[in-house]
Design a protein around this motif. Structure first.
Motif, PDB file in Angstrom:
ATOM      1  N   ARG A   2       0.957  -1.285   0.069  1.00  0.00           N
ATOM      2  CA  ARG A   2       0.019  -0.070   0.010  1.00  0.00           C
ATOM      3  C   ARG A   2       0.977   1.233  -0.216  1.00  0.00           C
ATOM      4  O   ARG A   2       0.630   2.323  -0.837  1.00  0.00           O
ATOM      5  CB  ARG A   2      -1.061  -0.003   1.050  1.00  0.00           C
ATOM      6  CG  ARG A   2      -1.748   1.155   1.317  1.00  0.00           C
ATOM      7  CD  ARG A   2      -2.788   1.045   2.663  1.00  0.00           C
ATOM      8  NE  ARG A   2      -3.309   2.196   2.771  1.00  0.00           N
ATOM      9  CZ  ARG A   2      -4.146   2.568   3.697  1.00  0.00           C
ATOM     10  NH1 ARG A   2      -4.539   1.596   4.671  1.00  0.00           N
ATOM     11  NH2 ARG A   2      -4.911   3.577   3.769  1.00  0.00           N
ATOM     12  N   GLY A   3       1.996   1.275   0.735  1.00  0.00           N
ATOM     13  CA  GLY A   3       2.893   2.367   0.946  1.00  0.00           C
ATOM     14  C   GLY A   3       3.531   2.719  -0.464  1.00  0.00           C
ATOM     15  O   GLY A   3       3.554   3.722  -0.930  1.00  0.00           O
ATOM     16  N   THR A   4       3.752   1.562  -1.065  1.00  0.00           N
ATOM     17  CA  THR A   4       4.426   1.598  -2.567  1.00  0.00           C
ATOM     18  C   THR A   4       3.595   2.494  -3.390  1.00  0.00           C
ATOM     19  O   THR A   4       3.833   3.574  -4.107  1.00  0.00           O
ATOM     20  CB  THR A   4       4.991   0.325  -2.974  1.00  0.00           C
ATOM     21  OG1 THR A   4       5.778  -0.039  -2.043  1.00  0.00           O
ATOM     22  CG2 THR A   4       5.608   0.611  -4.584  1.00  0.00           C
ATOM     23  N   PHE A   5       2.436   2.272  -3.487  1.00  0.00           N
ATOM     24  CA  PHE A   5       1.275   2.896  -4.301  1.00  0.00           C
ATOM     25  C   PHE A   5       0.989   4.026  -3.944  1.00  0.00           C
ATOM     26  O   PHE A   5       0.939   5.027  -4.729  1.00  0.00           O
ATOM     27  CB  PHE A   5      -0.074   1.793  -4.242  1.00  0.00           C
ATOM     28  CG  PHE A   5      -0.035   0.983  -5.339  1.00  0.00           C
ATOM     29  CD1 PHE A   5      -0.152   1.126  -6.748  1.00  0.00           C
ATOM     30  CD2 PHE A   5       0.240  -0.625  -4.815  1.00  0.00           C
ATOM     31  CE1 PHE A   5       0.009   0.102  -7.734  1.00  0.00           C
ATOM     32  CE2 PHE A   5       0.423  -1.448  -5.676  1.00  0.00           C
ATOM     33  CZ  PHE A   5       0.145  -1.436  -7.058  1.00  0.00           C
ATOM     34  N   GLU A   6       0.865   4.532  -2.575  1.00  0.00           N
ATOM     35  CA  GLU A   6       0.759   5.820  -2.019  1.00  0.00           C
ATOM     36  C   GLU A   6       1.859   6.584  -2.599  1.00  0.00           C
ATOM     37  O   GLU A   6       1.629   7.763  -2.877  1.00  0.00           O
ATOM     38  CB  GLU A   6       0.479   5.690  -0.604  1.00  0.00           C
ATOM     39  CG  GLU A   6      -0.755   5.121  -0.017  1.00  0.00           C
ATOM     40  CD  GLU A   6      -0.914   4.850   1.386  1.00  0.00           C
ATOM     41  OE1 GLU A   6      -0.058   5.049   2.194  1.00  0.00           O
ATOM     42  OE2 GLU A   6      -2.086   4.529   1.859  1.00  0.00           O
ATOM     43  N   GLU A   7       3.068   6.269  -2.336  1.00  0.00           N
ATOM     44  CA  GLU A   7       4.187   6.995  -2.574  1.00  0.00           C
ATOM     45  C   GLU A   7       4.264   7.462  -4.161  1.00  0.00           C
ATOM     46  O   GLU A   7       4.659   8.467  -4.551  1.00  0.00           O
ATOM     47  CB  GLU A   7       5.554   6.408  -2.093  1.00  0.00           C
ATOM     48  CG  GLU A   7       5.563   6.319  -0.586  1.00  0.00           C
ATOM     49  CD  GLU A   7       5.660   7.842  -0.165  1.00  0.00           C
ATOM     50  OE1 GLU A   7       6.306   8.698  -0.713  1.00  0.00           O
ATOM     51  OE2 GLU A   7       5.198   8.245   0.981  1.00  0.00           O
ATOM     52  N   ALA A   9       1.749   7.421  -6.293  1.00  0.00           N
ATOM     53  CA  ALA A   9       0.571   8.318  -6.738  1.00  0.00           C
ATOM     54  C   ALA A   9       1.129   9.691  -5.914  1.00  0.00           C
ATOM     55  O   ALA A   9       0.821  10.889  -6.850  1.00  0.00           O
ATOM     56  CB  ALA A   9      -0.585   7.768  -5.862  1.00  0.00           C
ATOM     57  N   ALA A  10       1.693   9.955  -4.632  1.00  0.00           N
ATOM     58  CA  ALA A  10       2.051  11.219  -4.245  1.00  0.00           C
ATOM     59  C   ALA A  10       3.023  11.912  -5.276  1.00  0.00           C
ATOM     60  O   ALA A  10       3.195  13.034  -5.488  1.00  0.00           O
ATOM     61  CB  ALA A  10       2.515  11.044  -2.977  1.00  0.00           C
TER      62      ALA A  10
END
Length: 69
Positions: A2-7, A9-10
Motif C-alpha cells: 500500500r505504501g508503495t502505491f501511495e508514494e 501516486a504522491a
C-alpha cells in the motif's frame, strides 16, 4: 504494498513530468522498479487499468447525459 502505491501516486501528483518521463527517471536498469513494471506489463495490468478508467469515464458521460447535464 500500500505504501508503495501511495508514494508513487504522491510522486505523480506532485511532479510536473509526464508519467512516462517520471517512470524513466525513477527506473534503474536491472533494478526492482524495472522488474516490477515488466511483470505488471506482462500480466496486462496497464491494459486492464486503461480499460477500467475508460469504462468508468464513458459511464459517467452516459449518466450526465441521462440527467441532462
Amino acid at each position: 504494498i500500500r505504501g508503495t502505491f501511495e508514494e508513487a501516486a504522491a510522486m505523480l501528483a506532485s511532479s510536473k513530468l509526464h508519467p512516462a518521463e517520471l517512470k524513466q527517471a525513477v527506473t534503474t536498469p536491472g533494478g526492482t522498479t524495472e522488474a516490477g513494471l515488466a511483470a505488471m506489463d506482462q500480466a496486462g495490468l496497464v491494459k486492464a487499468a486503461r480499460a477500467g478508467v475508460h469504462a468508468a469515464y464513458m459511464r459517467g458521460k452516459s449518466i450526465a447525459q441521462e440527467q441532462g447535464q
